[in-house]
Design an enzyme around this catalytic site. Sequence first.
Site, short mmCIF file in Angstrom:
data_model
loop_
_atom_site.label_atom_id
_atom_site.label_comp_id
_atom_site.label_asym_id
_atom_site.label_seq_id
_atom_site.Cartn_x
_atom_site.Cartn_y
_atom_site.Cartn_z
N SER A 124 2.70 -15.14 -6.49
CA SER A 124 1.86 -14.58 -5.43
C SER A 124 0.51 -15.29 -5.39
O SER A 124 -0.01 -15.73 -6.42
CB SER A 124 1.63 -13.09 -5.74
OG SER A 124 0.58 -12.57 -4.95
N TYR A 148 -1.04 -6.23 -11.97
CA TYR A 148 0.05 -6.87 -11.21
C TYR A 148 -0.10 -8.39 -11.23
O TYR A 148 0.83 -9.13 -11.55
CB TYR A 148 0.06 -6.35 -9.77
CG TYR A 148 0.93 -7.17 -8.85
CD1 TYR A 148 2.32 -7.14 -8.94
CD2 TYR A 148 0.36 -8.02 -7.88
CE1 TYR A 148 3.11 -7.92 -8.11
CE2 TYR A 148 1.14 -8.80 -7.05
CZ TYR A 148 2.51 -8.75 -7.17
OH TYR A 148 3.30 -9.53 -6.35
N LYS A 152 2.22 -11.60 -12.94
CA LYS A 152 2.71 -12.81 -12.24
C LYS A 152 2.29 -14.05 -13.01
O LYS A 152 3.08 -14.98 -13.18
CB LYS A 152 2.15 -12.84 -10.81
CG LYS A 152 2.75 -11.80 -9.88
CD LYS A 152 4.21 -12.11 -9.60
CE LYS A 152 4.94 -10.96 -8.95
NZ LYS A 152 6.39 -11.14 -8.85
P1 NAD Z 1 10.48 -5.15 -2.67
O1 NAD Z 1 10.00 -4.03 -3.49
O2 NAD Z 1 10.87 -4.89 -1.26
O3 NAD Z 1 11.71 -5.86 -3.39
C1 NAD Z 1 11.84 -5.91 -4.80
C2 NAD Z 1 13.26 -5.46 -5.13
O4 NAD Z 1 13.42 -5.53 -6.55
C3 NAD Z 1 13.54 -4.03 -4.71
O5 NAD Z 1 14.76 -3.99 -3.99
C4 NAD Z 1 13.67 -3.25 -6.04
O6 NAD Z 1 14.60 -2.21 -5.95
C5 NAD Z 1 14.09 -4.36 -6.98
N1 NAD Z 1 13.71 -4.16 -8.39
C6 NAD Z 1 12.49 -3.84 -8.88
N2 NAD Z 1 12.52 -3.80 -10.22
C7 NAD Z 1 13.79 -4.10 -10.58
C8 NAD Z 1 14.46 -4.22 -11.82
N3 NAD Z 1 13.82 -3.99 -12.97
N4 NAD Z 1 15.77 -4.56 -11.83
C9 NAD Z 1 16.43 -4.77 -10.66
N5 NAD Z 1 15.86 -4.67 -9.47
C10 NAD Z 1 14.55 -4.33 -9.42
O7 NAD Z 1 9.36 -6.31 -2.74
P2 NAD Z 1 9.22 -7.64 -1.90
O8 NAD Z 1 8.07 -7.49 -0.99
O9 NAD Z 1 10.55 -8.06 -1.35
O10 NAD Z 1 8.77 -8.63 -3.06
C11 NAD Z 1 9.70 -9.45 -3.74
C12 NAD Z 1 8.97 -10.25 -4.81
O11 NAD Z 1 7.95 -11.04 -4.19
C13 NAD Z 1 8.25 -9.39 -5.85
O12 NAD Z 1 8.39 -10.02 -7.11
C14 NAD Z 1 6.81 -9.41 -5.40
O13 NAD Z 1 5.92 -9.26 -6.49
C15 NAD Z 1 6.71 -10.81 -4.81
N6 NAD Z 1 5.63 -10.92 -3.79
C16 NAD Z 1 5.61 -10.06 -2.74
C17 NAD Z 1 4.59 -10.15 -1.79
C18 NAD Z 1 4.51 -9.19 -0.63
O14 NAD Z 1 3.43 -9.06 -0.04
N7 NAD Z 1 5.59 -8.51 -0.25
C19 NAD Z 1 3.61 -11.14 -1.92
C20 NAD Z 1 3.67 -12.01 -3.01
C21 NAD Z 1 4.70 -11.89 -3.94
C1 WQD Z 2 -4.76 -7.54 4.18
C2 WQD Z 2 -6.13 -7.27 4.82
C3 WQD Z 2 -7.38 -5.56 3.71
C4 WQD Z 2 -4.65 -2.28 4.73
C5 WQD Z 2 -1.73 -7.77 -1.05
C6 WQD Z 2 -1.67 -7.99 -2.53
C7 WQD Z 2 -1.19 -9.38 -2.83
C8 WQD Z 2 0.13 -9.69 -2.11
C9 WQD Z 2 0.06 -9.34 -0.67
C10 WQD Z 2 1.93 -9.26 -3.61
C11 WQD Z 2 -7.24 -7.08 3.79
C12 WQD Z 2 -7.04 -5.14 5.12
C13 WQD Z 2 -5.25 -3.52 4.61
C14 WQD Z 2 -5.30 -1.27 5.49
C15 WQD Z 2 -7.07 -2.82 5.97
N1 WQD Z 2 1.21 -8.92 -2.64
N2 WQD Z 2 -6.44 -3.79 5.23
N3 WQD Z 2 -6.49 -1.59 6.09
O1 WQD Z 2 -4.67 -7.33 -0.02
O2 WQD Z 2 -4.27 -9.62 1.05
O3 WQD Z 2 -2.63 -8.71 -0.50
O4 WQD Z 2 -0.43 -8.01 -0.50
O5 WQD Z 2 1.84 -10.21 -4.32
O6 WQD Z 2 -1.04 -9.47 -4.20
O7 WQD Z 2 -2.97 -7.81 -3.07
O8 WQD Z 2 -2.84 -7.67 1.72
O9 WQD Z 2 -1.98 -6.35 3.61
O10 WQD Z 2 -3.09 -5.14 1.69
O11 WQD Z 2 -4.50 -6.52 3.22
O12 WQD Z 2 -8.15 -3.06 6.52
O13 WQD Z 2 -4.83 -0.14 5.60
O14 WQD Z 2 -6.06 -6.06 5.56
O15 WQD Z 2 -8.66 -5.12 3.36
O16 WQD Z 2 -8.41 -7.64 4.34
P1 WQD Z 2 -3.75 -8.30 0.54
P2 WQD Z 2 -3.03 -6.34 2.56
#
Ligand code: NAD
Ligand code: WQD
Length: 337
Positions: A124, A148, A152
């Site tokens: 991330s 978190y 990562k």
């Molecule tokens: P999500 O929660 O929709 O998907 C994660 C999946 O993993 C879920 O289906 C959950 O049931 C499963 N899971 C969790 N723990 C588990 C375990 N111990 N064993 C088996 N399954 C398990 O999340 P997402 O948004 O699809 O994110 C996927 C990956 O990408 C995550 O590792 C997250 O940290 C990373 N990521 C997400 C974002 C974002 O904004 N969505 C941004 C950066 C990185």
């Molecule tokens: C985006 C912008 C908020 C909600 C997070 C995690 C990051 C990654 C992606 C996993 C910011 C603003 C948000 C609301 C708002 N996930 N906001 N009102 O914070 O960039 O990233 O998700 O890895 O680790 O930190 O994303 O969508 O929460 O926020 O004003 O109700 O929207 O302040 O400027 P963020 P976000």
Amino acid sequence: MNILLTGGTGYIGSLTCVGLIEAGEHPVILDNLGNSKPAVLERIAAVTGVRPAFVEGDVRDRACLDELLARHRIDAAIHFAGLKAVGESVRLPLPYYDNNVHGAQVLASALHAAGVRTIVFSSSATVYGDAKTMPISEQAPTQATNPYGRTKLMVEQMLEDLAAAEPDWSVTLLRYFNPVGGHPSGLLGEDPQGIPNNLMPYIAQVAVGRRERLTIFGDDYPTPDGTGVRDYIHVLDLADGHVAALRHRCGRAGVRVFNLGTGRGHSVLEVLRAFEAASGRRVPYVVAPRRAGDVASCWADPARAERELGWRAQRSIEQMCRDTWSWQLANPTGYPS
Ligand code: NAD
Ligand code: WQD
């Protein structure tokens, strides 16, 4: 190739599964359904015509992994499974270290024992912390600002150590920026449980009438309109990025890190206006103080992924909003249980 997708019924995993099937690959999903529903599998089948192999299980369960790996001839794994809510990780750090760090360690050990040497890890942009210069390249210093983010970084480091010790491993670390959007059919999208933490699903729930108004966290940032700026990337572009990464990295030893972002930032107000235009709905909002831990701006330098993987995000913020809206409108309360 047979590709193990841990967390494959989740948001990004399910859309990557679609991308892999469309690219002719054979995904095998392992998910404990802790944050996803089995209905996702029917939706993947409806979109692609293929129901992917699915094992309900936990990545921390070594016996379950060993059985899966013995049954399917897996060529590579994409490790999506994990917990991802920043605020929750501050309150409940131990489940984050357990699911994310211990989970990745058990997975890597099981892959190792089964002779699988290719892993792609969902990292991330949060690992850059409060980056000083924009855009952020992969060489920027890393610094986690919450549990978190630390999980990562720890998994990145663990996989780097593994590749250093055993040079036949191919480790690809994909640092996602802000994934949004869904499948244009409206069949697959982001289904947060409870109150959404992230901007786009929150806006979508206001537009569909599930929530009254958006709270904008701060309008006094040093950005053009005062609201936070992020690099929103369409989840289908992200899915294409995984396909490109697998194709390019499979069999190539060593560690490579890639930013997956568009290289463009949009402010909260820009996203809100784009969503109103895409949905034809008004999205009322109030401005509140800044959210703790938020940075003013964050966007990627995606040049390395383009140069080395031949991948580049194609879809606009308008399309991200349109596809989020199609999903939200068709599934106002998310996937059926
Ligand atoms: P999500 O929660 O929709 O998907 C994660 C999946 O993993 C879920 O289906 C959950 O049931 C499963 N899971 C969790 N723990 C588990 C375990 N111990 N064993 C088996 N399954 C398990 O999340 P997402 O948004 O699809 O994110 C996927 C990956 O990408 C995550 O590792 C997250 O940290 C990373 N990521 C997400 C974002 C974002 O904004 N969505 C941004 C950066 C990185
Ligand atoms: C985006 C912008 C908020 C909600 C997070 C995690 C990051 C990654 C992606 C996993 C910011 C603003 C948000 C609301 C708002 N996930 N906001 N009102 O914070 O960039 O990233 O998700 O890895 O680790 O930190 O994303 O969508 O929460 O926020 O004003 O109700 O929207 O302040 O400027 P963020 P976000």
